[in-house]
Design a protein around this motif. Structure first.
Motif, PDB file in Angstrom:
ATOM      1  N   ARG A 125       0.815  -1.215   0.000  1.00 50.63           N
ATOM      2  CA  ARG A 125       0.000   0.000   0.000  1.00 50.63           C
ATOM      3  C   ARG A 125       0.852   1.270   0.000  1.00 50.63           C
ATOM      4  O   ARG A 125       0.478   2.282  -0.592  1.00 50.63           O
ATOM      5  N   VAL A 140       1.721   2.969  -3.397  1.00 50.53           N
ATOM      6  CA  VAL A 140       0.670   3.421  -4.319  1.00 50.53           C
ATOM      7  C   VAL A 140       0.746   4.917  -4.615  1.00 50.53           C
ATOM      8  O   VAL A 140       0.821   5.323  -5.784  1.00 50.53           O
ATOM      9  N   MET A 141       0.720   5.752  -3.597  1.00 48.47           N
ATOM     10  CA  MET A 141       0.674   7.194  -3.836  1.00 48.47           C
ATOM     11  C   MET A 141       1.889   7.708  -4.602  1.00 48.47           C
ATOM     12  O   MET A 141       1.724   8.467  -5.567  1.00 48.47           O
ATOM     13  N   MET A 197       1.424   6.478  -8.233  1.00 48.60           N
ATOM     14  CA  MET A 197       0.305   7.123  -8.916  1.00 48.60           C
ATOM     15  C   MET A 197       0.611   8.595  -9.187  1.00 48.60           C
ATOM     16  O   MET A 197       0.278   9.136 -10.250  1.00 48.60           O
ATOM     17  N   THR A 198       1.255   9.257  -8.245  1.00 53.65           N
ATOM     18  CA  THR A 198       1.620  10.667  -8.430  1.00 53.65           C
ATOM     19  C   THR A 198       2.577  10.821  -9.602  1.00 53.65           C
ATOM     20  O   THR A 198       2.426  11.710 -10.445  1.00 53.65           O
ATOM     21  N   TRP A 254      -6.443  -0.081  -3.785  1.00 48.56           N
ATOM     22  CA  TRP A 254      -5.399   0.931  -3.539  1.00 48.56           C
ATOM     23  C   TRP A 254      -5.494   2.064  -4.551  1.00 48.56           C
ATOM     24  O   TRP A 254      -5.313   3.233  -4.194  1.00 48.56           O
ATOM     25  N   GLU A 268      -8.389   4.391  -3.589  1.00 46.96           N
ATOM     26  CA  GLU A 268      -8.006   5.250  -2.472  1.00 46.96           C
ATOM     27  C   GLU A 268      -7.111   6.391  -2.949  1.00 46.96           C
ATOM     28  O   GLU A 268      -7.276   7.545  -2.532  1.00 46.96           O
ATOM     29  N   ALA A 269      -6.146   6.055  -3.824  1.00 46.37           N
ATOM     30  CA  ALA A 269      -5.216   7.078  -4.325  1.00 46.37           C
ATOM     31  C   ALA A 269      -5.940   8.107  -5.175  1.00 46.37           C
ATOM     32  O   ALA A 269      -5.675   9.322  -5.066  1.00 46.37           O
ATOM     33  N   GLU A 309      -7.698  10.550  -3.010  1.00 44.78           N
ATOM     34  CA  GLU A 309      -6.767  11.489  -2.385  1.00 44.78           C
ATOM     35  C   GLU A 309      -6.278  12.518  -3.396  1.00 44.78           C
ATOM     36  O   GLU A 309      -6.020  13.677  -3.045  1.00 44.78           O
TER      37      GLU A 309
END
Length: 368
Positions: free
Chosen positions: A253, A256-257, A260-261, A283, A286-287, A290
Motif C-alpha cells: 500500500r 501506491v501514492m 500514482m503521483t 489501492w 483510495e489514491a 486522495e
C-alpha cells in the motif's frame, strides 16, 4: 459477506508451528537408497509394533503419551507418510480434507472456502481450514502438518507456485488440487479461470469508450495468474495498435501514492486504468480519491476480480467477476474423486469462464 463466511469457519482454523528436525539424525536413520519409509520402519525405530504406529497415527486413545512421543519422533526422523492407497483399502480414511488459502479476510477466498466446506459436508467430509498469510514457510508447515495429521487430501492456493517444496509434496501419496493458480514446477490437478481472456475483455471495454492511454496496475506480480492478466492487457493494446505503458507493480500500500503521483505527472498521463487484481484496484481507488480524481469522469477504471463493495461505492466499479463459488465446488469435487479413486488419469486442469460486470467507473452511464 466475507465476515459471515469467516465466522462460519472460525471453529476449524488452526495455526501451525514448523517442525524442526535434527538433520544429522535423519541422515543416519534413512536408507542410503532414499527408499520411502514404511510403517514397519517407523515401528522398528520407535521400538513398538506396527499396530501401535497405526494407532498413534489415528489418535487411538489406548496409546500412552510416552509411546506416542517415540512414534511421532520416528515419523519425523524417517519423513514417513502414510500410504493413501493402503489407507483407502483398509478403510482408514479420515474423511477430512485440508484447505489452505493465503488470506481469509479476502472476500474471494472466503467465498471459495465456503463453497468447499459445503461441497465436502454433502459428501460427509470435514474441512480443516488454514491461512498461510502469504508466507511460503507457513504454507509448507501447514501442508506438512495436514499430511501427518493425516487428511485424505489437500486443496491449496499456493503462495508461490514455483516453491521447491511443492515438487516434493506433489510426489507424495496425498492427493493435492490447487485452486486459482496451478503449480508451475509439477503436474497436479488444478481449477482456475480464464485470466488472460478476462483481462482482454476488460481492456477492450475501456478501448470501446475511446480511451487510448490505458495503464496497468498490479500487485503480487510473481503469481502466474497476474502474469496472465498482464499478458492479456498487453495483447489487447497491441491488437488495437495502442501504446503499452509499463505496468505499475506495487509491493504494498505504501507504494501506491508515489507511483500514482509519478504516473499522473508524466507526459504519458493515462486516461484509463486496468487494475489486475482487487487489492490493486482498492489501492488505486483510495489514491484517486486522495488526488481528487473522479472515476468515470477524470479517469476510467476497470478491475479484475469483482468484490461486493465495488457495487456500493460511488461510482460503482466495472470489474471482471470470477466464479468463486464454482471454483470452490469444482475443486472440492475433483479432490474427492481422487480420494475415492474414481479416476486415475494424469493431472486435470480445469479453466472456468469469467464475465465482465459493467458499472460506471469506466464511463458507462447508470442504468435506469
Amino acid at each position: 459477506m466475507s465476515f459471515k463466511y469467516i465466522l462460519g469457519f472460525a471453529w476449524c482454523v488452526f495455526s501451525v508451528i514448523p517442525i524442526t528436525q535434527n538433520t544429522s539424525e535423519v541422515n543416519v536413520r534413512k536408507s542410503p537408497t532414499n527408499k520411502r519409509a514404511t510403517l514397519e520402519d517407523v515401528a522398528r525405530l520407535a521400538g513398538v509394533g506396527a499396530m501401535t504406529v497405526s494407532r498413534t497415527i489415528n489418535d487411538h486413545p489406548y496409546v500412552s503419551e510416552e509411546t506416542a512421543r517415540r512414534v511421532r519422533s520416528a515419523i519425523r526422523q524417517l519423513d514417513y507418510r502414510p500410504n493413501h492407497a493402503a489407507r483407502m483399502l483398509t478403510g482408514q480414511l479420515s474423511r477430512s480434507i485440508g484447505l489452505i488459502v493465503p488470506d481469509l479476510a479476502d472476500t474471494f477466498f472466503s467465498v471459495v472456502s465456503h463453497a468447499v466446506q459445503e461441497t465436502a459436508r454433502e459428501s460427509g467430509y470435514l474441512v480443516w481450514l488454514a491461512a498461510s498469510n502469504y508466507d511460503p514457510s507457513i504454507e509448507a508447515a501447514q501442508v506438512e502438518q495436514m499430511i501427518h495429521h493425516p487428511v485424505d487430501g489437500i486443496l491449496l492456493v499456493p503462495v508461490d507456485s514455483k516453491d521447491k517444496y511443492l515438487k516434493t509434496v506433489t510426489a507424495g501419496t496425498t492427493p493435492i488440487v490447487t485452486i486459482d493458480r496451478p503449480i508451475e514446477i509439477a503436474a497436479t490437478d488444478s481449477v482456475g479461470v480464464e485470466n488472460r481472456a478476462g483481462a482482454r475483455v476488460a481492456v477492450e471495454h475501456l478501448i470501446g469508450h475511446g480511451h487510448k492511454k490505458i495503464a496497468c496496475v498490479a500487485t503480487n506480480t510473481h503469481l502466474v495468474t497476474i502474469k496472465e492478466r498482464i499478458l492479456g492487457y498487453e495483447e489487447c493494446l497491441r491488437h488495437a495498435k495502442l501504446p503499452i505503458s509499463k505496468t505499475l507493480r506495487l509491493a504494498g500500500r505504501d507504494d501506491v501514492m508515489p507511483a500514482m503521483t509519478e504516473l499522473f505527472s508524466s507526459r504519458n498521463r493515462p486516461d484509463a486504468i486496468f487494475a489486475a487484481n482487487n487489492a490493486a484496484a482498492i489501492w488505486v481507488i483510495e489514491a484517486l480519491r486522495e488526488m481528487k480524481l473522479e472515476m468515470g469522469k477524470h479517469i476510467a477504471l476497470a478491475a479484475f476480480d469483482d468484490v461486493d463493495f465495488f457495487a456500493l461505492i460511488t461510482p460503482p466499479v466495472t470489474a471482471v467477476r470470477q466464479p468463486a463459488p464454482e471454483l470452490g465446488r469444482m475443486s472440492a469435487r475433483l479432490l474427492l474423486q481422487r480420494i475415492k479413486g474414481e479416476f486415475v488419469s494424469s493431472s486435470v486442469r480445469t479453466v472456468l469462464p469469467v464475465s465482465l460486470v459493467v458499472r460506471e467507473s469506466c464511463g458507462c452511464k447508470k442504468k435506469e
